[in-house]
Write a protein that holds these residues in place. Sequence first.
Motif, PDB file in Angstrom:
ATOM      1  N   ASP A 138      -1.148  21.105  -3.096  1.00  0.00           N
ATOM      2  CA  ASP A 138       0.130  20.168  -3.490  1.00  0.00           C
ATOM      3  C   ASP A 138      -0.016  18.744  -3.117  1.00  0.00           C
ATOM      4  N   LEU A 139      -0.857  18.755  -2.187  1.00  0.00           N
ATOM      5  CA  LEU A 139      -1.161  17.133  -1.580  1.00  0.00           C
ATOM      6  C   LEU A 139      -1.696  16.480  -2.657  1.00  0.00           C
ATOM      7  N   ILE A 140      -2.865  17.066  -3.287  1.00  0.00           N
ATOM      8  CA  ILE A 140      -3.654  16.174  -4.358  1.00  0.00           C
ATOM      9  C   ILE A 140      -2.616  16.010  -5.537  1.00  0.00           C
ATOM     10  N   SER A 141      -1.598  17.097  -6.048  1.00  0.00           N
ATOM     11  CA  SER A 141      -0.652  16.709  -7.041  1.00  0.00           C
ATOM     12  C   SER A 141       0.416  15.596  -6.603  1.00  0.00           C
ATOM     13  N   ALA A 142       0.396  15.402  -5.290  1.00  0.00           N
ATOM     14  CA  ALA A 142       1.469  14.216  -4.885  1.00  0.00           C
ATOM     15  C   ALA A 142       0.776  13.055  -5.237  1.00  0.00           C
ATOM     16  N   ALA A 143      -0.810  13.208  -4.691  1.00  0.00           N
ATOM     17  CA  ALA A 143      -1.381  12.063  -4.979  1.00  0.00           C
ATOM     18  C   ALA A 143      -1.544  11.546  -6.517  1.00  0.00           C
ATOM     19  N   GLN A 144      -1.659  12.482  -7.232  1.00  0.00           N
ATOM     20  CA  GLN A 144      -1.740  12.174  -8.694  1.00  0.00           C
ATOM     21  C   GLN A 144      -0.476  11.809  -9.193  1.00  0.00           C
TER      22      GLN A 144
ATOM     23  N   ALA B 148       0.971  -1.267  -0.096  1.00  0.00           N
ATOM     24  CA  ALA B 148       0.109  -0.135   0.039  1.00  0.00           C
ATOM     25  C   ALA B 148       0.952   1.228   0.055  1.00  0.00           C
ATOM     26  N   THR B 149       0.367   2.409  -0.279  1.00  0.00           N
ATOM     27  CA  THR B 149       1.182   3.690  -0.321  1.00  0.00           C
ATOM     28  C   THR B 149       0.301   4.697   0.696  1.00  0.00           C
ATOM     29  N   ALA B 150       1.301   5.670   1.330  1.00  0.00           N
ATOM     30  CA  ALA B 150       0.759   6.608   2.223  1.00  0.00           C
ATOM     31  C   ALA B 150       1.534   7.790   1.578  1.00  0.00           C
TER      32      ALA B 150
ATOM     33  N   LEU C 271       1.800   9.811  -7.417  1.00  0.00           N
ATOM     34  CA  LEU C 271       1.585   8.328  -7.142  1.00  0.00           C
ATOM     35  C   LEU C 271       0.648   7.433  -7.931  1.00  0.00           C
ATOM     36  N   ALA C 272      -0.312   8.094  -8.194  1.00  0.00           N
ATOM     37  CA  ALA C 272      -1.337   7.419  -9.104  1.00  0.00           C
ATOM     38  C   ALA C 272      -0.859   7.057 -10.521  1.00  0.00           C
ATOM     39  N   GLY C 273       0.145   7.997 -11.233  1.00  0.00           N
ATOM     40  CA  GLY C 273       0.660   7.840 -12.101  1.00  0.00           C
ATOM     41  C   GLY C 273       1.582   6.636 -12.347  1.00  0.00           C
ATOM     42  N   ARG C 274       2.225   6.378 -11.094  1.00  0.00           N
ATOM     43  CA  ARG C 274       3.225   5.198 -10.865  1.00  0.00           C
ATOM     44  C   ARG C 274       2.398   3.822 -10.615  1.00  0.00           C
ATOM     45  N   ASN C 275       1.150   3.837 -10.246  1.00  0.00           N
ATOM     46  CA  ASN C 275       0.293   2.863 -10.110  1.00  0.00           C
ATOM     47  C   ASN C 275       0.587   2.564  -8.616  1.00  0.00           C
ATOM     48  N   MET C 276       0.654   3.747  -7.900  1.00  0.00           N
ATOM     49  CA  MET C 276       0.746   3.623  -6.451  1.00  0.00           C
ATOM     50  C   MET C 276      -0.235   4.695  -5.503  1.00  0.00           C
TER      51      MET C 276
ATOM     52  N   PRO D 166      -9.679  10.330  -3.984  1.00  0.00           N
ATOM     53  CA  PRO D 166     -10.743   8.977  -3.662  1.00  0.00           C
ATOM     54  C   PRO D 166     -10.203   7.876  -3.291  1.00  0.00           C
ATOM     55  N   THR D 167      -8.845   7.682  -3.426  1.00  0.00           N
ATOM     56  CA  THR D 167      -8.383   6.245  -3.016  1.00  0.00           C
ATOM     57  C   THR D 167      -8.035   6.050  -1.663  1.00  0.00           C
ATOM     58  N   VAL D 168      -8.134   7.163  -0.846  1.00  0.00           N
ATOM     59  CA  VAL D 168      -7.865   7.247   0.621  1.00  0.00           C
ATOM     60  C   VAL D 168      -8.809   6.534   1.262  1.00  0.00           C
TER      61      VAL D 168
END
Length: 404
Positions: A86-92, A29-31, A94-99, A122-124
């Motif tokens: 910035d947090l949402i950008s970080a999540a995006q 999982a990823t945090a 990670l999503a781009g790396r399938n994480m 939404p994945t949180v």
Amino acid sequence: MPTERITFAGHDGSQLAARLDLPDGPVLATALFAHCFTCSKDIPAARRISARLAAMGIAVLRFDFTGLGHSEGEFANTTFTSNVEDLISAAQYLAGRNMAPALLIGHSLGGAAVLRARAGIPTVKAVVTLGAPSDPAHVSHHFEAALPQIEEDGSAEVSLGGRPFRIGKAFVDDIAKSALSSAIADLKAALLILHAPRDETVSIDNASAIFLAARHPKSFVTLDDADHLITRASDAEYAADVIAAWVSRYVKLCPPAPPPGAPEGVVRITEADPGGFMQDIQAGPNHHLVADEPASYGGTDKGMSPYGFVSAGLGACTSMTIRMYARRKGWPLTNVSVDVCHDKVHAQDAGLVNDGKVDQFRRKIRLSGPLDQEQRQRLLEIADKCPVHRTLEGSAHITTELLS
């Protein structure tokens, strides 16, 4: 624990500096970690929590917000809302790396930011706050004396933690209108609140307000006498342990199949304290232990010694083997307990003929229940047939390879 140094684009295109702490094995999982107001991704609490989660298979991305640490951009132009973006950008990223992140962790104002950012990620499945304010405007007390100048001139330079920062009027206006009550009530994720009752920077009342505004599932754990920045290693370790234990209840950690020839999977041991001897022990996603040495041997005595674990394995296997035999026979065994002591003794004292010292395990077994003498004697004999007993008496074969 391998760590990647990466950058990604923040809310305004500035490149944000980040560290991605990865497990030694598969990522389960990823945090995403948000640091405190004017802090950085490298504060001790963030490093320790990230290391602990990585030890249980959870990758952690911690980054510097725009204009802070090693990130690009002007801090004076940022706001609470830009931190959330910035947090949402970080999540995006990670999503781009399938994480895509399943867990958000926020410290102080970072805690308020993850509460607001959850709606945009939404994945949180779970959110953790450490010493977070219930209202972002709370941080204005750090520069209260400069508020008139900020209002008049549009910005002012203030000293925070002994370092100069320029605070802009946009930041002050933004935190004044960034109430969190509705975001907390509509969090749609499990919530863990960690807060110290004696926190002099963000009072415990803030934790109470967040807890009352949130819906279940929610948990509130005290950090006792920790300071706001959780600077003591013992406090950071405790917070990390609580998060690690709590998150497995809400974030599904699916371990991969064990490697061939290892039906019980891999037990991974990771150094937790390079200055001492403490070790993180992770057996799959559900089992975490700490090994250490006594203080007299240079350790901190926060976990059993290596030989303590060997003794525990022998005692547990002995008890299980006795129980299995008694259950199969239908004998009235109500309880088993095993005491094990380990020592290095001279071979002659152990009844052996070879020279030198050998390991001696002294095992004392208690059997409860209306057993007759013949049954008790048979169960004592069965104890010697437990697999760990046979391993210790035999000659195990150990192979070792150095990984790059």
